[in-house]
Design a protein around this motif. Structure first.
Motif, PDB file in Angstrom:
ATOM      1  N   LEU A  47       0.819  -1.219   0.000  1.00  0.00           N
ATOM      2  CA  LEU A  47       0.000   0.000   0.000  1.00  0.00           C
ATOM      3  C   LEU A  47       0.856   1.274   0.000  1.00  0.00           C
ATOM      4  O   LEU A  47       0.820   2.076   0.941  1.00  0.00           O
ATOM      5  N   PRO A  48       1.647   1.489  -1.051  1.00  0.00           N
ATOM      6  CA  PRO A  48       2.480   2.701  -1.122  1.00  0.00           C
ATOM      7  C   PRO A  48       1.617   3.955  -1.163  1.00  0.00           C
ATOM      8  O   PRO A  48       0.506   3.952  -1.705  1.00  0.00           O
ATOM      9  N   GLN A  49       2.158   5.042  -0.601  1.00  0.00           N
ATOM     10  CA  GLN A  49       1.396   6.287  -0.478  1.00  0.00           C
ATOM     11  C   GLN A  49       2.122   7.430  -1.196  1.00  0.00           C
ATOM     12  O   GLN A  49       2.183   7.457  -2.400  1.00  0.00           O
ATOM     13  N   GLY A  50       2.703   8.384  -0.439  1.00  0.00           N
ATOM     14  CA  GLY A  50       3.335   9.542  -1.053  1.00  0.00           C
ATOM     15  C   GLY A  50       4.627   9.201  -1.759  1.00  0.00           C
ATOM     16  O   GLY A  50       5.256   8.165  -1.512  1.00  0.00           O
ATOM     17  N   LEU A  51       5.037  10.111  -2.674  1.00  0.00           N
ATOM     18  CA  LEU A  51       6.306   9.938  -3.374  1.00  0.00           C
ATOM     19  C   LEU A  51       6.803  11.290  -3.862  1.00  0.00           C
ATOM     20  O   LEU A  51       6.035  12.256  -3.951  1.00  0.00           O
ATOM     21  N   CYS A  52       8.114  11.361  -4.146  1.00  0.00           N
ATOM     22  CA  CYS A  52       8.714  12.587  -4.670  1.00  0.00           C
ATOM     23  C   CYS A  52       9.957  12.231  -5.477  1.00  0.00           C
ATOM     24  O   CYS A  52      10.501  11.128  -5.349  1.00  0.00           O
ATOM     25  N   ASN A  53      10.408  13.168  -6.312  1.00  0.00           N
ATOM     26  CA  ASN A  53      11.591  12.971  -7.147  1.00  0.00           C
ATOM     27  C   ASN A  53      12.716  13.884  -6.708  1.00  0.00           C
ATOM     28  O   ASN A  53      12.475  15.000  -6.240  1.00  0.00           O
TER      29      ASN A  53
END
Length: 426
Positions: A47-53
């Motif tokens: 259940l992955p949620q937030g992410l950023c690069n």
């Protein structure tokens, strides 16, 4: 008749001078629910949620139920940067512990900031994986420095060029600001409700994801109000888009969302949001025009536009190249959306492909018989894929009576090359 001809010429000019964009969704990493590092689909998330690069194209993902922060290289190699079992502990790499972390952002130096939701804290992770607590302690509401401050299930995060961090303090219904020194104040919001206004005169109902533009304006998902709110650096809160719960594209308050969670912004100021319960990725222009970028019914499918399917997407991020990444939460995958530029490459007079009649009424015939193994795609002027009609011996007559009058593009793909032409539905 002259007026109709003029409108057609204007439409053709628009098509010739403004290339269209089509969205292609692929699976970047992840497969079945679980926990495993590895390359691409060999990796597993829970259940992955937030992410950023980051500036180098690496992706950082909050692996919610695994209580870890994962790193994905541009080649799709997944590793674990920090976290282990559920709990609370600062430390290096897997010595650190999180308790259902939710969202993440990154500063220009490569430091990550994580909303550690059930620990009610904001954590900092250096590029080397050293985890510390920037602010927060026990559940509650209090401004103050570092651990003297309190949050109640913090969620969305955004950071400005000066290093100030902004937090969607979800169950306190407020937007909080944290200086680089750890000083926590309340920027906007007060009691649970809905109101535009300045600072604490404004009201939110469970704010979630957020992002920030180059002018310092914050954009916030006002979750239980089903709205996208804008906050100026002076704390002035207005409503950009959304109204009641539902699904509708449109301008401003004519649009509808359902349980949106993740929000990102591109270099042109367009917003992209994960519309969780609608299983779609939506786009909002700076003027508040809402459209559906990709996605349709709940499911799992790669493809173009509405042919792609998601299952409760929750996080979204845009890299330096304009690629969009999505945490497809209940599919336990990280999806990538690339933007393909479509243009008019040939006219009906010069092409081996013939489209007739054009302008078309209720039916149009595509004749791509000079090409072997050709396939066709029909797009509208927003670049949305409408249909992929089969070509038998390179030909097909399409019923386009359901299409609104206007301009379209027919693209022909074959091993010998691709070509595209304009179609007018009269």
């Amino acid at each position: 008749m002259k007026a109709i001809f003029t409108q057609l010429m204007i439409g053709l000019t628009v098509l010739l001078n403004y290339p269209l964009q089509a969205q292609t969704v692929t699976t970047f990493a992840g497969s079945t629910q679980g926990y495993a590092d590895g390359l691409g689909t060999a990796a597993q998330f829970n259940l992955p949620q937030g992410l950023c690069n980051d500036a180098s194209g690496n992706l950082y993902v909050v692996d919610y139920v695994n209580n870890r922060i994962r790193k994905i290289t541009p080649q799709g190699q997944v590793t674990t940067l920090a976290g282990s079992t559920k709990g609370y502990a600062d430390g290096l790499g897997t010595a650190a512990k999180f308790y259902y972390p939710r969202h993440i952002t990154i500063d220009p130096s490569g430091n990550l900031y994580v909303a550690d939701e059930s620990n009610h804290r904001i954590r900092k992770i250096t590029p080397q994986g050293q985890v510390t607590t920037l602010a927060g302690s026990t559940k509650g509401y209090a401004d103050g420095v570092g651990t003297a401050a309190q949050f109640n299930n913090p969620n969305g995060l955004a950071i400005d060029p000066s290093g100030n961090l902004y937090v969607a303090d979800t169950y306190n219904h407020r937007i909080r600001k944290i200086t680089p020194e750890g000083q926590v104040t309340t920027l906007a919001g007060s009691t649970q409700d809905y109101a535009d206004g300045i600072g604490i005169a404004a009201k939110f109902n469970k704010p979630f994801g957020m992002c920030i533009d180059t002018l310092g304006n914050l954009f916030v998902i006002d979750g239980a109000n089903y709205l996208i709110r804008k906050i100026t650096p002076q704390g002035q809160v207005t409503t950009l888009a959304g109204s009641t719960k539902g699904y509708a594209d449109g301008l401003g308050t004519t649009a509808k969302f359902d349980s949106t969670t993740g929000l990102a912004i591109d270099t042109s100021g367009n917003l992209y949001l994960a519309d969780d319960n609608n299983n779609r990725i939506r786009k909002i222009t700076p003027q508040g025009q809402v459209s559906t970028l990709t996605g349709s019914t709940q499911g799992y499918a790669d493809g173009q536009g509405t042919a792609a399917q998601f299952f409760s997407p929750s996080g979204v991020s845009v890299d330096n190249l304009g690629n969009i990444y999505v945490t497809d939460t209940y599919n336990n995958r990280i999806r990538k959306i690339t933007i393909q530029t479509l243009g008019i490459s040939e006219t009906n007079k010069t092409s081996k492909v013939k489209i007739y009649p054009n302008p078309a009424g209720d039916f149009v015939t595509i004749d791509a018989s000079p090409f072997k193994n050709a396939s066709a795609r029909l797009y509208d002027t927003s670049g949305k894929l409408i249909k992929s009609p089969p070509l038998k011996n390179g030909k097909n007559t399409l019923n386009v009576s359901e299409l609104p009058k206007g301009n379209y593009i027919i693209e022909i793909l074959s091993p010998e090359g691709n070509t595209s032409q304009k179609l007018i539905r009269k």
